[in-house]
Scaffold this motif. Structure first.
Motif, PDB file in Angstrom:
ATOM      1  N   GLN A 277       0.834  -1.200   0.000  1.00 22.09           N
ATOM      2  CA  GLN A 277       0.000   0.000   0.000  1.00 22.09           C
ATOM      3  C   GLN A 277       0.870   1.251   0.000  1.00 22.09           C
ATOM      4  O   GLN A 277       2.013   1.219   0.449  1.00 22.09           O
ATOM      5  CB  GLN A 277      -0.911   0.034   1.233  1.00 22.09           C
ATOM      6  CG  GLN A 277      -1.888  -1.112   1.304  1.00 22.09           C
ATOM      7  CD  GLN A 277      -2.907  -0.890   2.381  1.00 22.09           C
ATOM      8  OE1 GLN A 277      -3.723   0.035   2.282  1.00 22.09           O
ATOM      9  NE2 GLN A 277      -2.895  -1.719   3.402  1.00 22.09           N
TER      10      GLN A 277
ATOM     11  N   ASN B 200      -5.218   6.616  -0.627  1.00 23.03           N
ATOM     12  CA  ASN B 200      -4.585   5.323  -0.366  1.00 23.03           C
ATOM     13  C   ASN B 200      -4.661   4.481  -1.635  1.00 23.03           C
ATOM     14  O   ASN B 200      -5.698   4.425  -2.287  1.00 23.03           O
ATOM     15  CB  ASN B 200      -5.316   4.624   0.782  1.00 23.03           C
ATOM     16  CG  ASN B 200      -4.805   3.230   1.061  1.00 23.03           C
ATOM     17  OD1 ASN B 200      -5.588   2.303   1.207  1.00 23.03           O
ATOM     18  ND2 ASN B 200      -3.511   3.053   1.149  1.00 23.03           N
TER      19      ASN B 200
ATOM     20  N   ALA C 236      -3.825   0.534  -2.822  1.00 19.57           N
ATOM     21  CA  ALA C 236      -3.495  -0.795  -2.323  1.00 19.57           C
ATOM     22  C   ALA C 236      -3.431  -1.779  -3.476  1.00 19.57           C
ATOM     23  O   ALA C 236      -4.330  -1.817  -4.325  1.00 19.57           O
ATOM     24  CB  ALA C 236      -4.544  -1.247  -1.314  1.00 19.57           C
TER      25      ALA C 236
END
Length: 166
Positions: free
Chosen positions: A57, A73, A75
């Protein structure tokens, strides 16, 4: 403005931006908030620290000088698929193109860091204005829906959006 990966020392300030953007009265100054749907914290520093520590991540921040004003974010979900989440810009800074810059940075990281060819994300199904925003950036509903990650009454569902990364 600069974009870079968050470091552990950044997390108190990044956490504060996330909470201002998603929850409480301060979030209502922006247009992407969940303040009228949910109460309580959006996340916590421990969760953010786990994201920063996870090699699969990246928590990217956009900064004005050295002050974070937003984050996203990315991932790696495997199989060439990345997931985009936690996209937020401080409510006082929204509608200035910073969200689009963060999406572009997330897509670039998904390609360069994780070798992904597809990005997925979710949005609360009835948030048509938010889904339209992502649509203008190349994301399309896949037809899949997922349950909201926390139990709420009435229940919420998430629309899955995806974009090929070419």
């Amino acid at each position: 403005m600069s974009i870079r990966a968050a470091a552990p020392a950044d997390l108190p300030a990044v956490h504060a931006v996330i909470e201002r953007a998603y929850r409480g009265d301060s979030a209502r100054a922006g247009w992407t908030h969940e303040a009228d749907l949910l109460s309580g914290a959006r996340t916590d520093r421990e969760t953010l620290a786990a994201i920063v520590a996870d090699p699969a991540q990246r928590l990217l921040t956009i900064r004005d000088a050295d002050t974070p004003v937003g984050c996203v974010n990315v991932a790696d979900r495997g199989g060439g698929i990345a997931y985009l989440g936690l996209l937020c810009i401080d409510p006082q800074r929204q509608a200035a193109g910073l969200g689009a810059r963060m999406i572009a940075a997330a897509e670039a990281a998904a390609r360069a860091v994780f070798g992904c060819t597809r990005m997925e994300m979710t949005a609360i199904a009835f948030r048509t204005e938010l889904i339209a925003y992502y649509g203008r950036r190349g994301y399309a509903p896949t037809g899949e829906v997922r349950p909201f990650p926390i139990a709420v009454d009435p229940p919420l569902v998430m629309t899955v959006l995806a974009k090929p990364l070419v």
